[in-house]
Each structure stands twice: as structure tokens, then as C-alpha cells.
Design a protein around this motif. Structure first.
Motif, PDB file in Angstrom:
ATOM      1  N   ASN A  45       1.759 -26.844  15.258  1.00 25.30           N
ATOM      2  CA  ASN A  45       1.371 -28.135  14.709  1.00 25.30           C
ATOM      3  C   ASN A  45       0.194 -28.041  13.741  1.00 25.30           C
ATOM      4  O   ASN A  45      -0.450 -29.039  13.447  1.00 25.30           O
ATOM      5  N   ASN A  46      -0.096 -26.837  13.290  1.00 23.98           N
ATOM      6  CA  ASN A  46      -1.206 -26.623  12.368  1.00 23.98           C
ATOM      7  C   ASN A  46      -0.659 -26.284  10.987  1.00 23.98           C
ATOM      8  O   ASN A  46       0.033 -25.270  10.831  1.00 23.98           O
ATOM      9  N   PRO A  47      -0.934 -27.079   9.961  1.00 18.41           N
ATOM     10  CA  PRO A  47      -0.389 -26.802   8.620  1.00 18.41           C
ATOM     11  C   PRO A  47      -0.905 -25.515   7.998  1.00 18.41           C
ATOM     12  O   PRO A  47      -0.314 -25.009   7.038  1.00 18.41           O
ATOM     13  N   ARG A  48      -1.993 -24.978   8.544  1.00 17.61           N
ATOM     14  CA  ARG A  48      -2.532 -23.725   8.009  1.00 17.61           C
ATOM     15  C   ARG A  48      -1.949 -22.496   8.709  1.00 17.61           C
ATOM     16  O   ARG A  48      -2.305 -21.374   8.386  1.00 17.61           O
ATOM     17  N   VAL A  49      -1.071 -22.706   9.672  1.00 11.69           N
ATOM     18  CA  VAL A  49      -0.387 -21.612  10.370  1.00 11.69           C
ATOM     19  C   VAL A  49       1.091 -21.700  10.046  1.00 11.69           C
ATOM     20  O   VAL A  49       1.703 -22.766  10.166  1.00 11.69           O
ATOM     21  N   ARG A  50       1.685 -20.595   9.644  1.00 14.26           N
ATOM     22  CA  ARG A  50       3.097 -20.616   9.281  1.00 14.26           C
ATOM     23  C   ARG A  50       3.809 -19.381   9.820  1.00 14.26           C
ATOM     24  O   ARG A  50       3.201 -18.330  10.015  1.00 14.26           O
ATOM     25  N   THR A  88      -5.570 -19.335   5.732  1.00 17.07           N
ATOM     26  CA  THR A  88      -4.237 -19.563   6.286  1.00 17.07           C
ATOM     27  C   THR A  88      -3.902 -18.379   7.184  1.00 17.07           C
ATOM     28  O   THR A  88      -4.429 -17.277   6.992  1.00 17.07           O
ATOM     29  N   LEU A  89      -3.046 -18.629   8.163  1.00 14.15           N
ATOM     30  CA  LEU A  89      -2.628 -17.570   9.085  1.00 14.15           C
ATOM     31  C   LEU A  89      -1.112 -17.464   9.065  1.00 14.15           C
ATOM     32  O   LEU A  89      -0.409 -18.458   9.282  1.00 14.15           O
ATOM     33  N   ASP A  90      -0.605 -16.269   8.769  1.00 11.41           N
ATOM     34  CA  ASP A  90       0.831 -15.996   8.796  1.00 11.41           C
ATOM     35  C   ASP A  90       1.173 -15.297  10.106  1.00 11.41           C
ATOM     36  O   ASP A  90       0.591 -14.252  10.431  1.00 11.41           O
ATOM     37  N   PHE A  91       2.106 -15.883  10.841  1.00  7.67           N
ATOM     38  CA  PHE A  91       2.591 -15.260  12.075  1.00  7.67           C
ATOM     39  C   PHE A  91       3.914 -14.562  11.763  1.00  7.67           C
ATOM     40  O   PHE A  91       4.923 -15.206  11.511  1.00  7.67           O
ATOM     41  N   ILE A 149      -4.916 -14.484   6.886  1.00  8.36           N
ATOM     42  CA  ILE A 149      -4.903 -13.672   8.099  1.00  8.36           C
ATOM     43  C   ILE A 149      -3.451 -13.387   8.450  1.00  8.36           C
ATOM     44  O   ILE A 149      -2.603 -14.278   8.369  1.00  8.36           O
ATOM     45  N   LEU A 150      -3.158 -12.159   8.831  1.00 11.43           N
ATOM     46  CA  LEU A 150      -1.820 -11.795   9.279  1.00 11.43           C
ATOM     47  C   LEU A 150      -1.849 -11.505  10.768  1.00 11.43           C
ATOM     48  O   LEU A 150      -2.627 -10.668  11.229  1.00 11.43           O
ATOM     49  N   TYR A 151      -1.008 -12.222  11.508  1.00 10.49           N
ATOM     50  CA  TYR A 151      -0.823 -11.919  12.932  1.00 10.49           C
ATOM     51  C   TYR A 151       0.563 -11.294  13.067  1.00 10.49           C
ATOM     52  O   TYR A 151       1.574 -11.958  12.881  1.00 10.49           O
ATOM     53  N   SER A 152       0.588 -10.004  13.386  1.00  8.61           N
ATOM     54  CA  SER A 152       1.848  -9.257  13.403  1.00  8.61           C
ATOM     55  C   SER A 152       1.965  -8.440  14.687  1.00  8.61           C
ATOM     56  O   SER A 152       1.627  -7.259  14.711  1.00  8.61           O
ATOM     57  N   PRO A 153       2.456  -9.055  15.776  1.00  5.59           N
ATOM     58  CA  PRO A 153       2.601  -8.325  17.038  1.00  5.59           C
ATOM     59  C   PRO A 153       3.890  -7.512  17.086  1.00  5.59           C
ATOM     60  O   PRO A 153       4.817  -7.736  16.311  1.00  5.59           O
ATOM     61  N   SER A 154       3.941  -6.584  18.028  1.00  3.80           N
ATOM     62  CA  SER A 154       5.150  -5.806  18.264  1.00  3.80           C
ATOM     63  C   SER A 154       6.112  -6.621  19.126  1.00  3.80           C
ATOM     64  O   SER A 154       5.839  -7.760  19.500  1.00  3.80           O
ATOM     65  N   TRP A 155       7.248  -6.030  19.464  1.00  3.83           N
ATOM     66  CA  TRP A 155       8.235  -6.688  20.319  1.00  3.83           C
ATOM     67  C   TRP A 155       8.015  -6.267  21.760  1.00  3.83           C
ATOM     68  O   TRP A 155       7.214  -5.375  22.046  1.00  3.83           O
TER      69      TRP A 155
END
Length: 379
Positions: free
Chosen positions: A262-267, A243-246, A189-195
Motif C-alpha cells: 500500500n506504499n506508492p514508493r514500493v513496487r 523508492t524501493l524495488d522488491f 533501494i533494491l530488495y532482492s531476496p533468494s527463494w
């Protein structure tokens, strides 16, 4: 007329007399980053024609992708750039700012206009989804023609931005050649917010000052932190082996170290390539339209939605496609986002039919031939 300007004009006239059939094309993105102009340059420069092509770069180190073309890389604003600019036939830019297209001042460009012969093509760096009539109106945009990717854009530019049919090139953006809807995504999963302009300082000498105290007390930051560290999210990722990429917006990268996860599946961080991702979470960022091209599920998460609508968070406050009518459900709280993500997982990560139909109909052409289409049109 100043002496320097007279010399530049004389040089331009002389080159046109000595090399009347000379064809030079310049390509540029935001300095020190690659976008549609680079991908078009990469394709065009491999073609066997009589055009000499150069790619404009800033002061940063060349990425691996540009090493192959080192002799064709020109430093923006350098003497070499100015000499090529005065002789070139076309300038292809993925950004419309005057300072990213012209190596001379506005008065100088105006003074040289009768001597130069180039046309500027605006390649865009995303589908225009925000209402910015002043910025992108035909009368204000420093280009002769513009690349578009959808029938929606065509109608929008004709009706609301003063463009004519001949100004619009419906070829699709160059980087869409590398988006492959047919590829099976990974469990990512990709979490990609704007500024947010209200959470960071103004741009001064190409640097923005972080506003840590303002950020830490904002609803945006606290809802985002709550989501990334949610036990519900951890359980969902574990259950579905995800996994989730921020991935922060480049302007917000200064804040990456402030997010405690604190979640190893979130980076923190993500891939430049969207193809591996199964789901995208974003807000009002135009990156959403790239995922629409892939026809994969989108979730909109805007904790500060009211601030956005009031014009506090960005350079625009209204969208041509409102989020309530866009390509996925809208959540304003981390609980709401988690509920939508759980519902999506229950459907085996298939978008709801209404969103699937909207995505499918938005792009009429998903073939990997956009660069060729533009090249054939221009050549």
C-alpha cells in the motif's frame, strides 16, 4: 556400441579430418536467459579472429539483445547443436549442470569422449559463497577450467575444492564489465531476496507448484509483508525521496501477485542493471557480491535465519563468509531491518567503515576489462 553412437563418432572423426584447423566455440547460460556466457559471447564475437561462435538458447522468444546475433543463435538440443557440439573446440557455460552443457545423455557423452576434442569452461553465474564441496569439487564439476573473480575464491577452490592453479582463471566474470562503481546511483533501494525450497514445490517439467498456504503462514512471508508495508519505511522513503524495488527470485515470481503493498514508493520488480541502486537489501543470495563490487551499502534481512542454518530453506545451509562476518549488518526482524536502514540514512547512505573496508579489499580488480582478460587468455 549403438549404431547412433557409431554414426556420431564417425561424423566427428570425418569433420576433424576435413577441417583440421576448424575452431568453433559454444556459449550457454540457463536456457532462455542471458548471463555471463552471453556477455562473453557478445564481446568475443566482435573480435577479428578465426573462431566461429554460437550462442545456445531454449524455446523462448529472443530478447532484443540477441536479435543482432540471430544467425549465431542455436536451439539447445537441436540437430544443429549436436553437430556443432561434436566439432567444437570450447564450451563456455555459466552454469555447471550437465544438462545445460551437453546435448547428449551421460552414456553418449562418455562414448563420444575419445572422438571429441573440446574443453568446458565454467564461467560461473556468481561468486561461489556457499559451502557446496560435493557439487563444486573439481572431481564432480563437468569442466576443465573455471573463471573466478577474487583472491578469496582462488584460495577457497585450491584448499577446499580440489582445484589446481592451472584450472583457475582469475579474470573476473563478464557481467562485471557492466557494473560501474564510479557511477553516481539514483535514490533507489533494491530488495532482492533468494527463494525458499520449503515454500514452493519441486521442479517438475521445468515448472514449480506454488504452496500458497505454506507461504502465507511462514515467518518469511509475514516479516517481509510487514516490512514492505511499514509506516516507518514509508516515512523514511518519503523523507529521503527514495523508492524501493522488491525483486523476487525468478523461482518465486509466481508469488509476486500475493504481496499486497500500500506504499506508492514500493513496487514489485526491479531493473536488471544494478548501477542505479544506492542500497541493496538481500539475504544469503550471491547477488550480494555484485553489490560488493559496486562498494555500496548492503543490508542482510533473513527472517527465517534459523531455518536456513538447519538446511530447510535452500540447497546449502552454510556460507564461506558467514553473514555475521560479511559486508553489512544482519537483521532477522522487520523492526531490526528498519533500524539498520534508518542508521544507514543517518550516515547519508555510506556503509559503516568496517563494511566499506571489507568490500574494498574483496575485489582487487574493478576495471571494465574482464571480458577482454578472459578472451586474451583463451585465444
Amino acid at each position: 556400441m549403438g549404431l547412433k553412437l557409431m554414426i556420431w563418432r564417425l561424423y566427428t572423426r570425418l569433420m576433424q579430418m576435413v577441417f583440421p584447423k576448424e575452431r568453433i566455440w559454444l556459449y550457454g547460460d540457463r536456457l532462455d536467459s542471458t548471463d555471463n556466457a552471453f556477455y562473453q559471447f557478445q564481446y568475443d564475437t566482435e573480435q577479428k579472429d578465426n573462431v566461429v561462435r554460437y550462442y545456445l538458447w531454449g524455446s523462448g522468444a529472443l530478447p532484443k539483445a540477441l536479435q543482432k546475433y540471430k544467425k549465431q543463435v542455436v536451439i539447445f538440443g537441436s540437430l544443429r547443436h549436436k553437430l556443432l557440439y561434436l566439432r567444437c573446440e570450447k564450451i563456455l557455460s555459466s552454469f555447471s549442470q550437465f544438462s545445460l552443457i551437453h546435448p547428449f545423455s551421460r552414456p553418449a557423452v562418455k562414448g563420444l569422449s575419445k572422438a571429441t576434442r573440446f574443453e568446458v569452461l565454467y564461467l560461473q553465474h556468481g561468486v561461489l559463497h556457499a559451502k557446496l564441496p560435493d557439487l563444486y569439487h573439481r572431481d564432480n564439476l563437468p569442466c576443465e577450467r573455471m573463471v573466478i573473480s577474487t583472491a578469496f575464491e582462488r584460495q577457497n577452490m585450491l584448499e577446499n575444492y580440489g582445484f589446481e592453479e592451472k584450472d583457475l582463471l582469475l579474470t573476473g566474470m563478464a557481467r562485471y564489465d557492466f557494473l560501474r562503481p564510479e557511477k553516481k546511483p539514483q535514490r533507489r533501494i533494491l530488495y532482492s531476496p533468494s527463494w525458499r525450497k520449503n515454500l514452493i514445490g519441486p521442479l517438475i517439467r521445468n515448472v514449480r507448484e506454488p504452496y500458497y498456504n505454506t507461504l502465507f503462514t511462514s515467518r518469511y512471508f509475514n516479516e517481509l509483508q510487514a516490512f514492505l508495508n511499514s509506516p516507518r519505511l514509508a516515512a523514511l522513503l518519503e523523507k529521503h525521496n527514495l523508492t524501493l524495488d522488491f525483486q523476487s527470485h525468478p523461482i518465486f515470481r509466481v508469488y509476486d501477485g500475493t504481496f499486497m503493498i500500500n506504499n506508492p514508493r514500493v513496487r514489485i520488480g526491479g531493473a536488471a542493471d544494478l548501477n542505479p541502486y544506492q542500497v541493496m537489501i538481500t539475504d544469503y543470495s550471491s547477488i550480494a557480491l555484485d553489490f560488493v563490487y559496486l562498494e555500496r551499502p548492503l543490508l542482510y534481512f533473513v527472517p527465517d535465519y534459523q531455518n536456513f542454518l538447519e538446511g530447510q530453506t535452500h540447497s546449502y545451509s552454510e556460507l564461506h563468509i558467514p553473514l555475521e562476518e560479511a559486508f553489512g549488518p544482519l537483521a532477522e526482524t522487520e523492526e531490526g531491518l528498519l533500524a539498520e536502514l534508518e542508521a544507514l540514512a543517518a550516515r547519508d547512505f555510506a556503509p559503516a567503515p568496517v563494511y566499506a573496508q571489507r568490500m574494498h579489499e574483496f575485489f582487487s580488480d574493478r576495471n571494465a576489462t574482464h571480458r577482454k582478460a578472459l578472451y586474451d587468455t583463451l585465444i
